[in-house]
Design a protein around this motif. Structure first.
Motif, short mmCIF file in Angstrom:
data_model
loop_
_atom_site.label_atom_id
_atom_site.label_comp_id
_atom_site.label_asym_id
_atom_site.label_seq_id
_atom_site.Cartn_x
_atom_site.Cartn_y
_atom_site.Cartn_z
N LEU A 19 0.84 -1.20 0.00
CA LEU A 19 0.00 0.00 0.00
C LEU A 19 0.87 1.25 0.00
CD1 LEU A 19 -2.80 -0.94 2.57
CD2 LEU A 19 -3.18 -0.29 0.19
N LYS A 20 1.91 1.22 0.83
CA LYS A 20 2.82 2.37 0.90
C LYS A 20 3.57 2.55 -0.41
CE LYS A 20 3.65 2.07 5.91
NZ LYS A 20 4.65 1.73 6.95
N ALA A 21 3.91 1.42 -1.04
CA ALA A 21 4.65 1.48 -2.29
C ALA A 21 3.84 2.11 -3.42
CB ALA A 21 5.10 0.08 -2.70
N THR A 22 2.52 2.06 -3.31
CA THR A 22 1.67 2.69 -4.33
C THR A 22 1.59 4.20 -4.14
OG1 THR A 22 -0.35 2.44 -3.02
CG2 THR A 22 0.25 0.62 -4.50
N GLY A 23 2.14 4.69 -3.02
CA GLY A 23 2.12 6.13 -2.75
C GLY A 23 0.93 6.59 -1.94
N LEU A 24 0.14 5.66 -1.43
CA LEU A 24 -1.04 6.02 -0.65
C LEU A 24 -0.66 6.46 0.76
CD1 LEU A 24 -3.35 3.09 -1.75
CD2 LEU A 24 -3.67 5.50 -2.32
N VAL A 25 -1.43 7.39 1.30
CA VAL A 25 -1.23 7.87 2.67
C VAL A 25 -2.07 6.99 3.60
CG1 VAL A 25 -1.47 9.80 4.26
CG2 VAL A 25 -0.86 10.22 1.86
N LEU A 26 -1.45 6.46 4.64
CA LEU A 26 -2.21 5.56 5.53
C LEU A 26 -1.66 5.60 6.95
CD1 LEU A 26 -0.42 2.74 6.14
CD2 LEU A 26 -0.85 2.43 3.72
N ASP A 27 -2.51 5.18 7.86
CA ASP A 27 -2.13 4.97 9.26
C ASP A 27 -2.34 3.50 9.56
OD1 ASP A 27 -1.51 7.68 9.93
OD2 ASP A 27 -3.66 8.10 9.96
N GLU A 28 -1.47 2.94 10.38
CA GLU A 28 -1.56 1.52 10.72
C GLU A 28 -2.16 1.33 12.11
OE1 GLU A 28 2.00 -0.86 9.77
OE2 GLU A 28 2.85 0.99 8.96
N GLU A 29 -2.83 0.19 12.28
CA GLU A 29 -3.41 -0.21 13.57
C GLU A 29 -4.17 0.94 14.22
OE1 GLU A 29 -3.71 -3.09 14.70
OE2 GLU A 29 -2.34 -4.22 13.45
N VAL A 30 -5.22 1.37 13.56
CA VAL A 30 -5.99 2.53 14.01
C VAL A 30 -7.16 2.09 14.89
CG1 VAL A 30 -7.38 4.50 13.26
CG2 VAL A 30 -5.38 3.80 11.93
N LEU A 31 -7.26 2.70 16.05
CA LEU A 31 -8.38 2.44 16.96
C LEU A 31 -9.50 3.42 16.62
CD1 LEU A 31 -9.38 0.82 19.43
CD2 LEU A 31 -8.48 2.68 20.86
N LEU A 32 -10.64 2.89 16.21
CA LEU A 32 -11.77 3.71 15.79
C LEU A 32 -12.67 4.07 16.96
CD1 LEU A 32 -12.73 1.79 12.52
CD2 LEU A 32 -11.26 3.81 12.74
N GLY A 33 -13.57 4.99 16.73
CA GLY A 33 -14.49 5.42 17.78
C GLY A 33 -15.35 4.30 18.31
N SER A 34 -15.66 3.32 17.46
CA SER A 34 -16.48 2.18 17.88
C SER A 34 -15.75 1.26 18.83
CB SER A 34 -16.92 1.38 16.66
OG SER A 34 -15.77 0.86 15.98
N GLY A 35 -14.42 1.35 18.84
CA GLY A 35 -13.61 0.43 19.64
C GLY A 35 -12.92 -0.62 18.80
N TYR A 36 -13.31 -0.71 17.53
CA TYR A 36 -12.64 -1.67 16.64
C TYR A 36 -11.27 -1.12 16.24
CZ TYR A 36 -16.80 -4.57 15.90
OH TYR A 36 -17.86 -5.43 16.07
N ILE A 67 -8.47 -1.37 13.24
CA ILE A 67 -8.34 -1.79 11.84
C ILE A 67 -6.87 -1.82 11.44
CG2 ILE A 67 -10.63 -1.03 11.14
CD1 ILE A 67 -9.33 1.47 10.00
N ASP A 68 -6.56 -2.65 10.46
CA ASP A 68 -5.16 -2.86 10.07
C ASP A 68 -4.55 -1.61 9.44
OD1 ASP A 68 -5.34 -5.49 10.96
OD2 ASP A 68 -6.04 -6.20 9.01
N ALA A 69 -5.30 -0.97 8.55
CA ALA A 69 -4.78 0.23 7.90
C ALA A 69 -5.93 1.15 7.51
CB ALA A 69 -3.96 -0.14 6.67
N LEU A 70 -5.76 2.42 7.77
CA LEU A 70 -6.74 3.42 7.36
C LEU A 70 -6.12 4.24 6.24
CD1 LEU A 70 -9.52 4.67 7.87
CD2 LEU A 70 -8.43 6.28 9.44
N VAL A 71 -6.63 4.06 5.03
CA VAL A 71 -6.07 4.70 3.85
C VAL A 71 -6.85 5.98 3.53
CG1 VAL A 71 -5.55 4.42 1.39
CG2 VAL A 71 -5.34 2.47 2.94
N LYS A 72 -6.13 7.04 3.29
CA LYS A 72 -6.74 8.33 2.94
C LYS A 72 -6.58 8.54 1.44
CE LYS A 72 -5.29 9.91 7.51
NZ LYS A 72 -4.35 10.78 8.26
#
Length: 333
Positions: free
Chosen positions: A237-254, A256-261
């Motif tokens: 994903l990073k190699a494609t040039g996408l901006v992302l955050d890893e291991e993101v804790l969401l408001g629901s409590g879940y 996720i592996d990666a949050l891609v913007k």
């Protein structure tokens, strides 16, 4: 006998294989009584012994029977629980068991009801007819359910997404609150997902604030680890040039592996779904519930990367093309 049989694997695992091979190789299982079949399946699952041919044999035998009139509620429960625990879905079996259970509706023990529904939800079998048919049975036995059964039942209906106000009402929330100190960490985590489900439904049913806090804490404290598969997907994903955050804790409590913007302003949750997220390549109940609740409550699109699809990609060029198509079209061209 079933308990002794199940513990025998510790001293002689070859015994299980020999027994499983023998039963799977039989021309017919007509000589086995329903209790025999349920005990065998239960013993193998309890011992953690994987014998897919045996489970397939038992599953096909039960699914192809004309009637399950000779099966007792405990047989339904044990067989379904064993298949779910062993990681074998066999949808025709679950359909057969569920149709018979919905017609009978005669579960006496609350443990049998809770285990049967948990098994169905775990393998992703969520036929509304079954869950609707057992609602009144559960409601009539609510005072006989222990904390684990109450949590399991709440979780299974959350997965099935079958709202039943005559069961899940303020009385159910009060029953949960009255035994707040008795729940295990797993039970509290299940109740967090049930509370999220109530938010999905906008039912207005809420657990007491103190219990909600305990449930959320138990849910967000569950351990997680980054797999080689997950790291590989994130690197591409990073190699494609996408901006992302890893291991993101969401408001629901879940988490996720990666949050891609994405460039158009969208945020997409990329979930790297390994073997534990599936049973026979069908999403487990936990996977179904997570994806649905993240979309509904966190308002974030979820893109799943199943392990077998990723394993077929031979190089970075293929992997990055796969991800671009997934993120922008959600289908492989």
């Amino acid at each position: 006998l079933p308990g002794r049989f199940a513990t025998a694997v510790e001293s002689n695992p070859k015994l299980f294989k020999r027994i499983g091979d023998h039963i799977a190789g039989l021309g017919s299982l007509d000589s086995f009584k329903p209790q025999n079949l349920s005990n065998i399946a239960w013993a193998f699952a309890t011992a953690g012994v994987s014998h897919r041919e045996l489970f397939k044999k038992i599953g096909c035998h039960v699914a192809e029977k004309g009637s399950l009139g000779s099966f007792k509620p405990q047989d339904f429960s044990n067989i379904a629980w064993a298949f779910a625990t062993a990681g074998v879905s066999h949808m025709k079996l679950f359909e057969k068991l569920s149709e018979a259970a919905a017609r009978k509706g005669e579960f006496i023990e609350t443990q049998h009801i809770a285990n049967f529904l948990w098994a169905c939800a775990t393998v992703g079998y969520t036929d509304e007819r079954l869950f609707s048919a057992l609602t009144s049975v559960i409601a009539s036995k609510l005072d006989k359910c222990n904390e684990q059964q109450l949590a399991n039942i709440a979780w299974t209906y959350s997965v099935a997404n079958t709202p039943k106000q005559d069961l899940f009402n303020k009385g159910y929330a009060s029953a949960l609150a009255s035994i707040e100190k008795d729940f295990s960490a797993e039970g509290l985590a299940q109740l967090h997902q049930w509370q999220l489900w109530q938010q999905e439904l906008e039912s207005g049913i809420e657990l007491p604030r103190s219990l909600q806090a305990k449930c959320r804490n138990a849910f967000t404290s569950q351990g997680f680890f980054e797999s080689k598969l997950q790291n590989d997907v994130v690197d591409e994903l990073k190699a494609t040039g996408l901006v992302l955050d890893e291991e993101v804790l969401l408001g629901s409590g879940y988490r996720i592996d990666a949050l891609v913007k994405l460039s158009d302003g969208r945020k997409v949750a990329v979930e790297v779904d390994g073997p534990s997220h599936f049973i026979d390549r069908r999403p487990t109940g936990s996977t179904i519930l997570k994806h649905r609740q993240v979309v509904k409550l966190d308002s974030i699109e979820v893109v799943s990367v199943p392990y077998w699809e990723w394993d077929e990609l031979k190089n970075s060029e293929m992997k990055q093309h796969y991800l671009r198509v997934k993120l922008f079209n959600d289908q492989i061209m």
